[in-house]
Scaffold this active site. Structure first.
Site, PDB file in Angstrom:
ATOM      1  N   MET A 321      24.636 -19.018  32.094  1.00 25.31           N
ATOM      2  CA  MET A 321      23.856 -17.342  33.048  1.00 25.31           C
ATOM      3  C   MET A 321      22.823 -16.699  32.671  1.00 25.31           C
ATOM      4  SD  MET A 321      26.193 -17.353  34.833  1.00 25.31           S
ATOM      5  CE  MET A 321      25.901 -15.531  35.897  1.00 25.31           C
ATOM      6  N   ASP A 340      18.978 -16.621  21.084  1.00 21.81           N
ATOM      7  CA  ASP A 340      20.159 -18.049  20.912  1.00 21.81           C
ATOM      8  C   ASP A 340      20.553 -17.330  19.605  1.00 21.81           C
ATOM      9  OD1 ASP A 340      21.948 -18.812  23.329  1.00 21.81           O
ATOM     10  OD2 ASP A 340      22.523 -19.321  21.041  1.00 21.81           O
ATOM     11  N   GLU A 399      32.015 -14.446  26.498  1.00 17.71           N
ATOM     12  CA  GLU A 399      32.853 -13.752  26.628  1.00 17.71           C
ATOM     13  C   GLU A 399      34.230 -12.808  25.981  1.00 17.71           C
ATOM     14  OE1 GLU A 399      32.546 -11.457  29.588  1.00 17.71           O
ATOM     15  OE2 GLU A 399      34.039 -11.731  30.800  1.00 17.71           O
ATOM     16  N   LYS A 404      30.437  -9.135  22.022  1.00 21.84           N
ATOM     17  CA  LYS A 404      29.254  -8.714  22.468  1.00 21.84           C
ATOM     18  C   LYS A 404      29.570  -7.002  21.630  1.00 21.84           C
ATOM     19  CE  LYS A 404      30.317 -10.200  27.475  1.00 21.84           C
ATOM     20  NZ  LYS A 404      29.231 -11.181  27.528  1.00 21.84           N
ATOM     21  N   SER A 426      31.795 -10.486  32.668  1.00 22.50           N
ATOM     22  CA  SER A 426      32.499 -10.611  34.059  1.00 22.50           C
ATOM     23  C   SER A 426      33.793 -10.256  34.061  1.00 22.50           C
ATOM     24  CB  SER A 426      32.888 -11.855  34.746  1.00 22.50           C
ATOM     25  OG  SER A 426      32.724 -13.227  33.734  1.00 22.50           O
ATOM     26  N   HIS A 447      26.169  -7.501  36.803  1.00 20.83           N
ATOM     27  CA  HIS A 447      27.365  -8.088  36.667  1.00 20.83           C
ATOM     28  C   HIS A 447      26.051  -8.877  37.964  1.00 20.83           C
ATOM     29  CE1 HIS A 447      30.785 -10.892  37.847  1.00 20.83           C
ATOM     30  NE2 HIS A 447      30.351 -11.429  37.438  1.00 20.83           N
ATOM     31  N   ASN A 450      27.219 -16.642  39.846  1.00 17.26           N
ATOM     32  CA  ASN A 450      27.175 -17.916  39.559  1.00 17.26           C
ATOM     33  C   ASN A 450      26.269 -18.696  40.924  1.00 17.26           C
ATOM     34  OD1 ASN A 450      26.290 -20.174  37.759  1.00 17.26           O
ATOM     35  ND2 ASN A 450      27.926 -20.727  37.385  1.00 17.26           N
ATOM     36  N   GLU A 459      26.310  -6.813  40.555  1.00 15.18           N
ATOM     37  CA  GLU A 459      27.471  -5.744  40.585  1.00 15.18           C
ATOM     38  C   GLU A 459      26.216  -4.628  39.491  1.00 15.18           C
ATOM     39  OE1 GLU A 459      31.756  -7.366  41.844  1.00 15.18           O
ATOM     40  OE2 GLU A 459      31.137  -7.305  39.990  1.00 15.18           O
ATOM     41  N   ASN A 497      35.302  -9.785  41.983  1.00 19.52           N
ATOM     42  CA  ASN A 497      36.236 -10.748  41.128  1.00 19.52           C
ATOM     43  C   ASN A 497      38.137 -10.178  41.241  1.00 19.52           C
ATOM     44  OD1 ASN A 497      34.531 -12.164  39.951  1.00 19.52           O
ATOM     45  ND2 ASN A 497      34.816 -11.859  37.916  1.00 19.52           N
TER      46      ASN A 497
HETATM   47  N1  LIG Z   1      29.803 -18.676  34.159  1.00 20.05           N
HETATM   48  C1  LIG Z   1      29.614 -17.473  35.190  1.00 20.05           C
HETATM   49  O1  LIG Z   1      30.242 -18.255  36.540  1.00 20.05           O
HETATM   50  C2  LIG Z   1      29.652 -16.392  34.885  1.00 20.05           C
HETATM   51  C3  LIG Z   1      29.368 -15.447  35.805  1.00 20.05           C
HETATM   52  C4  LIG Z   1      29.286 -13.991  35.608  1.00 20.05           C
HETATM   53  C5  LIG Z   1      29.151 -14.097  34.444  1.00 20.05           C
HETATM   54  N2  LIG Z   1      29.926 -14.875  33.747  1.00 20.05           N
HETATM   55  C6  LIG Z   1      29.591 -14.044  31.916  1.00 20.05           C
HETATM   56  O2  LIG Z   1      28.081 -14.495  31.296  1.00 20.05           O
HETATM   57  C7  LIG Z   1      28.782 -14.269  29.953  1.00 20.05           C
HETATM   58  C8  LIG Z   1      27.954 -15.921  29.452  1.00 20.05           C
HETATM   59  O3  LIG Z   1      28.094 -16.940  30.485  1.00 20.05           O
HETATM   60  P1  LIG Z   1      27.997 -18.223  30.129  1.00 20.05           P
HETATM   61  O4  LIG Z   1      28.712 -18.841  31.408  1.00 20.05           O
HETATM   62  O5  LIG Z   1      26.293 -18.128  30.739  1.00 20.05           O
HETATM   63  O6  LIG Z   1      28.464 -19.013  29.029  1.00 20.05           O
HETATM   64  P2  LIG Z   1      28.010 -19.866  27.967  1.00 20.05           P
HETATM   65  O7  LIG Z   1      28.595 -20.682  26.393  1.00 20.05           O
HETATM   66  O8  LIG Z   1      27.018 -20.641  29.103  1.00 20.05           O
HETATM   67  O9  LIG Z   1      26.369 -19.276  27.288  1.00 20.05           O
HETATM   68  C9  LIG Z   1      26.424 -18.536  26.526  1.00 20.05           C
HETATM   69  C10 LIG Z   1      25.363 -18.221  25.228  1.00 20.05           C
HETATM   70  O10 LIG Z   1      25.616 -17.349  23.912  1.00 20.05           O
HETATM   71  C11 LIG Z   1      25.309 -18.106  23.255  1.00 20.05           C
HETATM   72  N3  LIG Z   1      25.934 -16.686  22.209  1.00 20.05           N
HETATM   73  C12 LIG Z   1      27.041 -16.887  21.608  1.00 20.05           C
HETATM   74  N4  LIG Z   1      26.590 -16.077  20.490  1.00 20.05           N
HETATM   75  C13 LIG Z   1      25.790 -15.162  20.880  1.00 20.05           C
HETATM   76  C14 LIG Z   1      25.349 -14.652  20.120  1.00 20.05           C
HETATM   77  N5  LIG Z   1      25.645 -13.476  18.922  1.00 20.05           N
HETATM   78  N6  LIG Z   1      23.975 -13.976  20.590  1.00 20.05           N
HETATM   79  C15 LIG Z   1      22.248 -14.942  20.995  1.00 20.05           C
HETATM   80  N7  LIG Z   1      23.664 -15.658  22.147  1.00 20.05           N
HETATM   81  C16 LIG Z   1      24.510 -16.363  21.497  1.00 20.05           C
HETATM   82  C17 LIG Z   1      25.574 -18.963  22.976  1.00 20.05           C
HETATM   83  O11 LIG Z   1      25.048 -19.964  21.930  1.00 20.05           O
HETATM   84  C18 LIG Z   1      25.582 -19.451  24.358  1.00 20.05           C
HETATM   85  O12 LIG Z   1      24.047 -20.523  24.549  1.00 20.05           O
HETATM   86  C19 LIG Z   1      29.983 -13.786  29.828  1.00 20.05           C
HETATM   87  O13 LIG Z   1      30.051 -12.343  29.731  1.00 20.05           O
HETATM   88  C20 LIG Z   1      30.954 -14.818  30.739  1.00 20.05           C
HETATM   89  O14 LIG Z   1      31.160 -13.862  31.523  1.00 20.05           O
HETATM   90  C21 LIG Z   1      29.333 -15.748  33.624  1.00 20.05           C
END
Ligand SMILES: NC(=O)c1ccc[n+]([C@@H]2O[C@H](COP(=O)([O-])OP(=O)(O)OC[C@H]3O[C@@H](n4cnc5c(N)ncnc54)[C@H](O)[C@@H]3O)[C@@H](O)[C@H]2O)c1
Length: 707
Positions: A321, A340, A399, A404, A426, A447, A450, A459, A497
């Site tokens: 994301m 990151d 998540e 967070k 999410s 929000h 994907n 959102e 959702n």
């Molecule tokens: N994947 C989806 O379909 C989707 C859709 C909407 C919202 N989201 C939300 O988006 C967020 C990220 O999801 P994602 O699928 O991209 O996850 P992901 O696992 O692909 O990416 C998360 C990234 O965060 C990094 N990270 C972890 N801890 C960290 C920190 N302390 N500081 C900086 N970076 C850190 C990780 O190294 C990783 O690169 C979540 O909250 C998820 O619920 C995901």
């Protein structure tokens, strides 16, 4: 009040200004059409005019089209035919005026506006970014009825005209020139004056337009033309699944009127338009268009609230994301810093952004230099360097509430005090995240869905302490990124959702009750969903879907009681598409057929619902969503049925031709929905699917969500 004004520039050169009073845009309203019609009659006898240049003094607008409310109000084919023919004939008589006519396109030139331009002898466009030239009628479930379907194929290659009318795509000046839609592109400074000078300099000269290649001539020949139309029909069938009549009608009309005299072709165009204009599909698409347009007119906050400027942004977590969100900022030329915890993470974000821009490069929507300039906006780091100057930070780390909270509290110390922070969570509470911040008013939810580059909905979540200024800032930045935002009150699953939960859950219950995966997905595809619910579970990840289901079950109790199917499937090591094993079989990430082995994994599987009809299966999955939407509305999660509809169409691909979830409920009537839910409850669904008090209240109020 006069819309048109005629100005004499001497020597037989005249300017016809289209300037709708008290309006930012120029549209062909009923009044404007009438005035245009009378004016054309007056001009017919003018012997002193050699050349007439049509201009608009409005910034970024030539003519935006016909008044959409006029099309929406057409309720019978006869009325539609009368209205369409009136406008069409006025423009046709304009095309016949005995002098040269030049359209000076300095901005949006769409629908009826482009049809007027097509009726001119020549067209010039400005090189301004606001120039959009096209015939988007198909998106409203109709076809160009003011001569566009007849004149465009006579001006440019048939393949180009077909593509423009079928897709509704809009061209900038350069592309319009390349395709032959305009004859010159002029600098935007003093555009109208330049266009008038161009008209004079080119008076009497035939414009040089792109010629047809040998291949074009072969394809347009009587032998190959039917092949071309057949291919287009197949593409249209694949894209629309036969649910949208307009593209088929367009193809029929183009095939039938090719090479025909203009007058007869115009008559057929008006008839075809009229048949489409009264369809329910067209009414729903117009309603949807108006909903999406209404978002442009406010910033989601209380009247008078002003948003903060966002000139620099940062993203925390450069995963799936985070990378997508960084791309969305860079795409709008907002420099963005990704942070990151590992360089691998940062590189993944870069890769994500690079792939999205790379696609535009490959499709030639962007030059190599533009690609490099966009990519230069995306920088990465493992620390907070660069955060001291940002106006907005989007958190997209894993998540997990504790992670967070920690990351957000830390970030707050490194950004300017005015900066807005937001989370892309999410499922987690925005209000709870605010508890660790010293400036909770500057924090909200943003929000994205994907994949970020393709999903139009965002959102905007207001936590308990989120200020109106923050809501407005998030709403406006989402719009700037080209998204459609809706404001949602903080609550489990937010809006989309939360409503998807009963849909996917019921699909899994149906599987448990003996309906095959194939059939469950097929009936929903037939209904118009872009993907079946079980495929969706595989896409989202069976583990993620199970986790979200548990969160929502905890929050909402029995009505979100989850099927045990996902746990049983998960226990076999299936995570869905991501590990190549789910309800479906996968090869190199691409889904193949259903994995029949999954049927054996669910021990308590019965045959209870195997005999339900397709229509009942659809109701079993769609009606519980309507049930939940009634509560969400009562709780003020969103403030109107329109927002539910917009959210479901833009966020889940709910079929646009049905107008959205609650438009669909209204067309079925809420009485019928409640009755069916009662029946499903008696058949074993119990309180999980029983109509709730909010739905019953709508049923008692008359049976419609919209008054
Ligand atoms: N994947 C989806 O379909 C989707 C859709 C909407 C919202 N989201 C939300 O988006 C967020 C990220 O999801 P994602 O699928 O991209 O996850 P992901 O696992 O692909 O990416 C998360 C990234 O965060 C990094 N990270 C972890 N801890 C960290 C920190 N302390 N500081 C900086 N970076 C850190 C990780 O190294 C990783 O690169 C979540 O909250 C998820 O619920 C995901």
């Amino acid at each position: 009040m006069a819309v048109f004004n005629l100005k004499d520039h001497g020597g037989g050169f005249f300017e016809l200004g289209f300037d709708q009073p008290d309006s930012k845009a120029n549209v062909f309203t009923e009044e404007a059409l009438r005035e245009f019609d009378q004016m054309v009659s007056g001009l017919a006898s003018r012997k002193d005019i050699k050349c007439l240049t049509v201009t608009s003094p409005k910034q970024g607008i030539f003519i935006a089209g016909a008044d959409i409310n006029l099309i929406k109000s057409l309720d019978t084919i006869d009325r539609a035919l009368e209205g369409c023919s009136y406008g069409q004939q006025a423009i046709h008589r304009f095309s016949k005026l005995p002098f040269e006519k030049v359209a000076a396109i300095g901005g949006a030139c769409l629908g009826g506006g482009f049809e007027l331009a097509l009726a001119c002898s020549k067209r010039v466009a400005s090189d301004d970014r606001s120039v959009k030239i096209g015939l988007p009628e198909v998106n409203l479930g109709v076809l160009p009825g003011f001569g566009g379907s007849v004149r465009l194929p006579r001006l440019v290659k048939l393949s180009v005209a077909m593509d423009m009318i079928l897709s509704g795509k809009q061209l900038d000046g350069a592309r319009a020139l390349k395709s032959g839609c305009v004859d010159a592109v002029l600098p935007y400074q003093d555009f109208n004056a330049r266009a008038l000078a161009w008209a004079k300099a080119n008076f009497g000269k035939a414009p040089r337009r792109p010629g047809k290649t040998l291949v074009d001539r072969v394809m347009e020949s009587p032998v190959f033309r039917p092949v071309m139309f057949n291919m287009a029909r197949k593409t249209v069938q694949g894209k629309t699944k036969g649910k949208y009549p307009a593209p088929f009608k367009i193809l029929d009309l183009l095939a039938e009127t090719w090479g025909m005299g203009v007058e007869e072709a115009l008559k057929r165009e008006a008839r075809a338009f009229s048949v489409l204009a009264v369809t329910q599909v067209s009414k729903q698409l117009i309603g949807l268009f108006q909903l999406a347009e209404s978002v442009k007119k406010h910033n989601g906050a209380a009247p008078g609230t002003k948003e903060k400027k966002v000139e620099r942004a940062a993203v925390l977590g450069a995963g799936v994301m985070g990378g997508g969100i960084a791309w969305a900022f860079a795409n709008k030329d907002i420099p963005v810093r990704m942070k990151d915890i590992s360089w691998d993470g940062v590189l993944l974000g870069w890769k994500q952004a690079g792939e999205n821009f790379g696609y535009s490069l490959k499709k030639r929507r962007m030059t190599k230099n533009q690609y490099l300039a966009k990519m230069a906006h995306v920088t990465g780091a493992l620390d907070y360097s660069g955060f001291g100057t940002v106006d907005l930070v989007v958190e997209a780390v894993v998540e997990n509430m504790d992670v967070k909270k920690k990351v957000l509290a830390e970030t707050e110390k490194h950004v300017p005090s005015h900066a807005v922070l937001c989370s892309n969570t999410s499922s987690l509470s925005i209000t709870e995240m605010q508890s660790v911040l010293s400036r909770p008013e500057n924090f909200g939810g943003l929000h994205f869905f994907n994949p970020v580059n393709r999903m139009p909905l965002v959102e905007v979540i207001a936590g308990e302490k989120t200020s109106q200024e923050t809501v407005a800032t998030l709403f406006e930045i989402a719009k700037k990124m080209g998204k459609t935002p809706i404001v949602v009150r903080d609550g489990p699953g937010f809006l989309v959702n939360r409503l998807l939960m009963p849909y996917m859950n019921e699909a899994l219950f149906l599987f448990e009750e003996g309906v095959s995966v194939e059939r469950i997905d097929r009936v929903m595809l037939d209904f118009g969903m872009p993907m079946g619910p079980i495929r969706l579970v595989d896409e989202v990840g069976i583990d993620v879907a199970a986790k979200v289901a548990k969160i929502l079950n905890k929050a909402f109790g029995v009505r979100a009681q989850a099927s045990t199917t996902s746990d049983a499937i998960l226990a076999s090591g299936r995570l869905g598409k991501k590990n190549g094993k789910g309800f479906y079989l996968y090869e190199n990430g691409k889904p193949g057929g259903v994995d029949m082995a999954v049927e054996q994994l669910v021990k308590n599987r019965t045959a209870k619902s195997a005999r339900l009809s397709d229509a009942e299966l659809v109701q079993r999955m769609i009606y519980p969503m309507i049930n939940e939407a009634a509560i969400a509305l009562d709780e003020g999660i969103v403030s109107s049925p329109g927002e539910v509809d917009l959210g479901m169409i833009m966020g889940t691909g709910f079929p646009p031709f049905r107008g959205g979830l609650l438009r669909h409920a209204d067309s079925e009537t809420v009485h019928k929905v409640a009755e069916a839910l009662d029946r499903f409850a008696e058949q074993g669904g119990g309180d999980r699917v029983r109509p709730n008090a909010s739905l019953k209240a709508v049923s008692h109020r008359g049976g419609f969500f919209r008054k």
